[in-house]
Design a protein around this motif. Structure first.
Motif, mmCIF file in Angstrom:
data_model
loop_
_atom_site.group_PDB
_atom_site.id
_atom_site.type_symbol
_atom_site.label_atom_id
_atom_site.label_comp_id
_atom_site.label_asym_id
_atom_site.label_seq_id
_atom_site.Cartn_x
_atom_site.Cartn_y
_atom_site.Cartn_z
ATOM 1 N N HIS A 166 0.861 -1.180 0.000
ATOM 2 C CA HIS A 166 0.000 0.000 0.000
ATOM 3 C C HIS A 166 0.895 1.228 0.000
ATOM 4 O O HIS A 166 1.603 1.499 0.972
ATOM 5 C CB HIS A 166 -0.907 -0.005 1.229
ATOM 6 C CG HIS A 166 -2.016 0.987 1.154
ATOM 7 N ND1 HIS A 166 -3.041 1.027 2.069
ATOM 8 C CD2 HIS A 166 -2.283 1.986 0.263
ATOM 9 C CE1 HIS A 166 -3.878 2.011 1.756
ATOM 10 N NE2 HIS A 166 -3.430 2.594 0.674
ATOM 11 N N VAL A 192 1.545 4.917 0.331
ATOM 12 C CA VAL A 192 0.882 6.007 1.047
ATOM 13 C C VAL A 192 1.599 7.319 0.754
ATOM 14 O O VAL A 192 2.793 7.466 1.048
ATOM 15 C CB VAL A 192 0.867 5.735 2.558
ATOM 16 C CG1 VAL A 192 0.185 6.876 3.310
ATOM 17 C CG2 VAL A 192 0.161 4.414 2.853
ATOM 18 N N LEU A 252 0.985 10.459 4.932
ATOM 19 C CA LEU A 252 0.981 9.787 6.231
ATOM 20 C C LEU A 252 0.171 10.550 7.270
ATOM 21 O O LEU A 252 -0.398 9.956 8.184
ATOM 22 C CB LEU A 252 2.423 9.613 6.730
ATOM 23 C CG LEU A 252 3.144 8.330 6.300
ATOM 24 C CD1 LEU A 252 4.597 8.379 6.740
ATOM 25 C CD2 LEU A 252 2.449 7.095 6.849
ATOM 26 N N TYR A 289 -3.307 9.305 7.302
ATOM 27 C CA TYR A 289 -3.413 8.041 8.027
ATOM 28 C C TYR A 289 -3.391 8.282 9.535
ATOM 29 O O TYR A 289 -4.215 7.749 10.280
ATOM 30 C CB TYR A 289 -2.272 7.105 7.624
ATOM 31 C CG TYR A 289 -2.278 5.768 8.333
ATOM 32 C CD1 TYR A 289 -3.459 5.056 8.514
ATOM 33 C CD2 TYR A 289 -1.102 5.209 8.827
ATOM 34 C CE1 TYR A 289 -3.471 3.829 9.155
ATOM 35 C CE2 TYR A 289 -1.100 3.980 9.469
ATOM 36 C CZ TYR A 289 -2.283 3.297 9.644
ATOM 37 O OH TYR A 289 -2.293 2.088 10.283
ATOM 38 N N SER A 340 -6.608 9.668 10.668
ATOM 39 C CA SER A 340 -7.660 8.659 10.600
ATOM 40 C C SER A 340 -7.635 7.774 11.842
ATOM 41 O O SER A 340 -8.661 7.599 12.512
ATOM 42 C CB SER A 340 -7.500 7.810 9.335
ATOM 43 O OG SER A 340 -8.480 6.798 9.277
ATOM 44 N N SER A 363 1.389 -1.553 8.752
ATOM 45 C CA SER A 363 0.551 -0.391 9.073
ATOM 46 C C SER A 363 0.021 -0.483 10.497
ATOM 47 O O SER A 363 -0.149 0.532 11.183
ATOM 48 C CB SER A 363 -0.614 -0.279 8.081
ATOM 49 O OG SER A 363 -1.400 -1.459 8.069
ATOM 50 N N LEU A 381 -6.617 2.448 5.347
ATOM 51 C CA LEU A 381 -6.058 3.460 6.238
ATOM 52 C C LEU A 381 -7.041 3.827 7.348
ATOM 53 O O LEU A 381 -6.830 4.804 8.067
ATOM 54 C CB LEU A 381 -5.648 4.711 5.451
ATOM 55 C CG LEU A 381 -4.503 4.519 4.450
ATOM 56 C CD1 LEU A 381 -4.119 5.846 3.811
ATOM 57 C CD2 LEU A 381 -3.287 3.865 5.107
ATOM 58 N N SER A 382 -8.108 3.053 7.482
ATOM 59 C CA SER A 382 -9.065 3.235 8.568
ATOM 60 C C SER A 382 -9.301 1.895 9.249
ATOM 61 O O SER A 382 -9.000 0.835 8.681
ATOM 62 C CB SER A 382 -10.393 3.805 8.049
ATOM 63 O OG SER A 382 -10.208 5.087 7.483
ATOM 64 N N ASN A 435 -8.574 6.228 2.012
ATOM 65 C CA ASN A 435 -7.783 5.693 0.900
ATOM 66 C C ASN A 435 -7.918 6.550 -0.358
ATOM 67 O O ASN A 435 -7.820 6.034 -1.474
ATOM 68 C CB ASN A 435 -8.233 4.265 0.564
ATOM 69 C CG ASN A 435 -7.531 3.218 1.403
ATOM 70 O OD1 ASN A 435 -6.984 3.516 2.462
ATOM 71 N ND2 ASN A 435 -7.556 1.981 0.946
#
Length: 326
Positions: free
Chosen positions: A91, A93, A96, A99, A102, A133, A240-241, A286
């Motif tokens: 993934h 990203v 950041l 993220y 989130s 992650s 990302l959640s 995302n």
């Protein structure tokens, strides 16, 4: 250009729908892999007015393609855990901070101020699993908690037991978070009776132990730690959640995340509430990769938007949804 941070202002279903359709159009236009997938399905944003009609990208694409919707520099690449015989998901990203916002906002929404907790993690440390992650999130929460006892304890269960007992005796609020096999090891080697500790499993035997159904896993953990409920975190490399469960395996999403269930035999058909099928996730965090993902998990969604995970598909491929994976 969409304001990615605006997802945190979503409060209603209509606001979610409006933003999701905008993200779909944005990713159709800016994500080469997702655009190719939509083209193969002959689906165009001009024809999509409902969330259920948005195409969900099979999660295997994160193993076989570079799934990205942004032209910005990649700040971090999260990589799934795997064996030498399996391809890992990646993934990419580009934001950041998105993220971090989130997972910080989600944690606060479900558990309150992170500084009110000691975070004890039975997970590999950040240096051991730099590309995870989950480890990135927990490492950040540990630092945010700013408590001297917070930290990673995977390789020192005896010290962890002593720390848990000392904190519990002081009525300190504690979150013990870990992969299933490590929590089972702790519960079996050092049975405890805890009163002020939240036990949170993140799933994953990782080949270390026999897989257990959720009810059996939670029963063992409840007995081993002397607690009434086991909390759970639902997340993955490709998201990302996170969704959280306060018990019984029933998960709740933050307002910028939503789960739907697809027909296992027809990947483009969304099931009614309560019917078991493949889990589709809309994760608006995302926005710079792909917000619409068809996972390999099986589950059901309830009328209030909560959901439960029942298992996984038996085979790696998701039938009817693997047009470009090979």
């Amino acid at each position: 250009m969409l304001d990615s941070k605006a997802i945190f202002n979503i409060k209603t279903h209509e606001e979610f729908k409006s933003f999701a359709l905008k993200v779909f159009k944005f990713q159709f236009e800016n994500n080469r892999v997702y655009r190719s997938f939509c083209d193969l399905l002959n689906i165009h944003p001009s024809e999509v007015t409902c969330i259920k009609d948005i195409p969900f990208l099979p999660i295997q694409f994160f193993k076989s393609h570079v799934v990205i919707s942004s032209k910005h520099h990649v700040e971090k690449t999260f990589i799934s855990s795997g064996t030498t015989h399996t391809k890992t998901s990646k993934h990419y990203v580009t934001d950041l901070e998105l993220y971090r916002q989130s997972f910080e906002r989600t944690f606060e929404r479900f558990y309150g101020n992170i500084k009110d907790y000691v975070i004890l993690a039975v997970l590999p440390s950040y240096l051991e699993r730099e590309g995870s992650s989950l480890i990135y999130m927990v490492d950040h929460l540990i630092k945010q908690s700013n408590q001297p006892e917070s930290g990673f304890y995977l390789n020192n269960l005896s010290q962890l037991k002593d720390t848990l007992l000392a904190l519990d005796a002081r009525n300190t609020r504690v979150l013990l978070i870990g992969v299933s096999f490590a929590l089972l090891d702790l519960a079996e080697h050092y049975p405890l009776s805890l009163k002020h500790v939240i036990i949170m499993e993140t799933g994953g035997m990782k080949g270390r132990r026999k897989e257990l159904i959720r009810n059996d896993l939670h029963k063992i953990l409840k007995n081993g730690f002397g607690v009434n409920t086991i909390h759970s975190e639902y997340g993955m490399t490709e998201l990302l959640s996170q969704a959280y469960s306060h018990g019984d395996g029933i998960f709740t999403c933050p307002p910028w995340m939503q789960v739907l269930v697809r027909d296992p035999e027809d990947a483009l058909t969304i099931q009614k509430n309560g019917v078991v099928g493949g889990i589709n996730v809309i994760d608006l965090a995302n926005i710079n990769s792909c917000a619409f993902i068809a996972t390999q998990d099986l589950g059901r969604v309830f009328s209030n938007g909560t959901f439960e995970i029942i298992g996984r598909f038996d085979h790696a491929d998701i039938r009817g949804c693997n047009l470009m994976v090979l």
